[in-house]
Design an enzyme around this catalytic site. Structure first.
Site, mmCIF file in Angstrom:
data_model
loop_
_atom_site.group_PDB
_atom_site.id
_atom_site.type_symbol
_atom_site.label_atom_id
_atom_site.label_comp_id
_atom_site.label_asym_id
_atom_site.label_seq_id
_atom_site.Cartn_x
_atom_site.Cartn_y
_atom_site.Cartn_z
ATOM 1 N N HIS A 17 0.517 -1.021 0.098
ATOM 2 C CA HIS A 17 0.437 0.034 -0.489
ATOM 3 C C HIS A 17 1.081 1.036 -0.040
ATOM 4 O O HIS A 17 0.784 2.385 -0.934
ATOM 5 C CB HIS A 17 -0.747 -0.121 1.356
ATOM 6 C CG HIS A 17 -1.968 -0.724 1.547
ATOM 7 N ND1 HIS A 17 -1.972 -2.534 2.810
ATOM 8 C CD2 HIS A 17 -3.003 -1.420 0.177
ATOM 9 C CE1 HIS A 17 -2.750 -2.313 2.339
ATOM 10 N NE2 HIS A 17 -3.588 -1.957 1.231
ATOM 11 N N LYS A 41 -15.763 -8.116 4.057
ATOM 12 C CA LYS A 41 -14.381 -8.372 5.059
ATOM 13 C C LYS A 41 -14.716 -8.509 6.491
ATOM 14 O O LYS A 41 -15.100 -7.309 6.913
ATOM 15 C CB LYS A 41 -13.301 -7.391 4.634
ATOM 16 C CG LYS A 41 -12.304 -8.033 3.302
ATOM 17 C CD LYS A 41 -11.257 -7.079 3.053
ATOM 18 C CE LYS A 41 -10.498 -7.158 1.766
ATOM 19 N NZ LYS A 41 -9.327 -6.054 1.826
ATOM 20 N N ARG A 91 -2.495 -5.210 -8.051
ATOM 21 C CA ARG A 91 -1.318 -6.529 -8.025
ATOM 22 C C ARG A 91 -1.330 -7.542 -8.906
ATOM 23 O O ARG A 91 0.117 -8.009 -9.880
ATOM 24 C CB ARG A 91 -1.725 -7.553 -6.739
ATOM 25 C CG ARG A 91 -1.182 -6.387 -5.679
ATOM 26 C CD ARG A 91 -1.712 -6.866 -4.618
ATOM 27 N NE ARG A 91 -2.871 -7.253 -4.385
ATOM 28 C CZ ARG A 91 -3.371 -7.691 -3.249
ATOM 29 N NH1 ARG A 91 -3.002 -7.733 -1.938
ATOM 30 N NH2 ARG A 91 -5.405 -7.682 -3.321
ATOM 31 N N SER A 129 -2.747 -7.454 3.330
ATOM 32 C CA SER A 129 -3.511 -7.456 4.725
ATOM 33 C C SER A 129 -3.240 -8.458 5.125
ATOM 34 O O SER A 129 -3.592 -8.972 6.581
ATOM 35 C CB SER A 129 -4.519 -6.778 4.939
ATOM 36 O OG SER A 129 -4.066 -4.684 4.537
HETATM 37 O O1 PNS Z 1 -8.352 -2.444 0.163
HETATM 38 P P1 PNS Z 1 -9.719 -3.046 -0.009
HETATM 39 O O2 PNS Z 1 -10.287 -3.940 1.196
HETATM 40 O O3 PNS Z 1 -9.453 -3.997 -1.959
HETATM 41 O O4 PNS Z 1 -10.434 -1.955 -0.385
HETATM 42 C C1 PNS Z 1 -12.355 -2.096 -1.221
HETATM 43 C C2 PNS Z 1 -12.657 -0.652 -0.830
HETATM 44 C C3 PNS Z 1 -12.313 -0.514 0.921
HETATM 45 C C4 PNS Z 1 -11.982 0.955 -1.377
HETATM 46 C C5 PNS Z 1 -14.115 -1.006 -1.363
HETATM 47 O O5 PNS Z 1 -14.443 -1.825 -0.428
HETATM 48 C C6 PNS Z 1 -15.357 0.664 -0.897
HETATM 49 O O6 PNS Z 1 -15.222 1.400 -2.390
HETATM 50 N N1 PNS Z 1 -16.065 0.481 0.347
HETATM 51 C C7 PNS Z 1 -16.279 1.324 0.151
HETATM 52 C C8 PNS Z 1 -18.208 1.697 0.078
HETATM 53 C C9 PNS Z 1 -18.209 1.971 -1.403
HETATM 54 O O7 PNS Z 1 -17.652 2.664 -2.145
HETATM 55 N N2 PNS Z 1 -18.926 0.373 -1.535
HETATM 56 C C10 PNS Z 1 -18.783 -0.362 -3.082
HETATM 57 C C11 PNS Z 1 -18.031 -0.898 -3.899
HETATM 58 S S1 PNS Z 1 -18.251 -0.896 -5.223
#
Ligand code: PNS
Length: 165
Positions: A17, A41, A91, A129
């Site tokens: 990150h 998650k 990645r 993570s």
């Molecule tokens: O590090 P990650 O878990 O891949 O990040 C994913 C994240 C947190 C960016 C994604 O789950 C997100 O945008 N969450 C906020 C809620 C949201 O907008 N959800 C719709 C995603 S299409």
């Protein structure tokens, strides 16, 4: 002024990150690292406020990087800025499908919102993570995986500490 939003769950922030954040900070005038919940998650290791605090600590040396959080949709958060771009790390092909889907949905909600990807540094292609959380559970040496400032906290939490909040 160009603005990048680097969203993620950062539970915890990894060197992968940090590599993406640092490279983004060289391309954009201003970078907002946004710690968010990921609905897919469950059982986080750290609360969002703990993650924000850790990210702040490890990005303090970058003058144009700030850290925030938002308890809603990323695409809605971005609407407060005229020209924000989402920047994420990619990645491997395993990331592609999910990231592509998120980028498309975000654009449907906020048509002005573009998503860009930086290819992960080869060194961190395997790193996540969840892998860090698993390794920490075995008390492994985390120095190649997370910023040194947070190693002790990650190990302590994995060895049975509770998530505060
Ligand atoms: O590090 P990650 O878990 O891949 O990040 C994913 C994240 C947190 C960016 C994604 O789950 C997100 O945008 N969450 C906020 C809620 C949201 O907008 N959800 C719709 C995603 S299409």
């Amino acid at each position: 002024m160009s603005l990048a939003i680097c969203p993620g769950s950062f539970d915890p922030i990894t060197l992968g990150h940090l590599n993406i954040i640092r490279r983004t900070s060289r391309i954009f005038d201003r970078v907002v690292v946004l710690a968010m919940a990921n609905a897919s998650k469950s059982r986080p290791m750290f609360s969002i406020s703990e993650r924000v605090e850790m990210i702040r600590r490890v990005t303090a040396c970058y003058g144009n990087v700030e850290v925030s959080t938002f308890d809603g949709l990323l695409a809605e958060y971005a609407k407060q800025y005229d020209d924000a771009v989402i920047v994420k790390g990619l990645r491997a092909s395993t990331d592609f499908e999910n990231e592509f889907q998120m980028a498309q949905i975000n654009k449907m909600i906020n048509p002005a919102l573009e998503t860009m990807f930086l290819t992960s540094s080869e060194k961190y292609t395997f790193l996540s993570s969840s892998m860090v959380r698993e390794l920490a559970g075995y008390g492994a040496d985390l120095s190649e995986f997370v910023p040194r400032e947070i190693i002790d906290e990650v190990l302590a939490r994995a060895q049975g500490g509770k998530c505060n909040g």
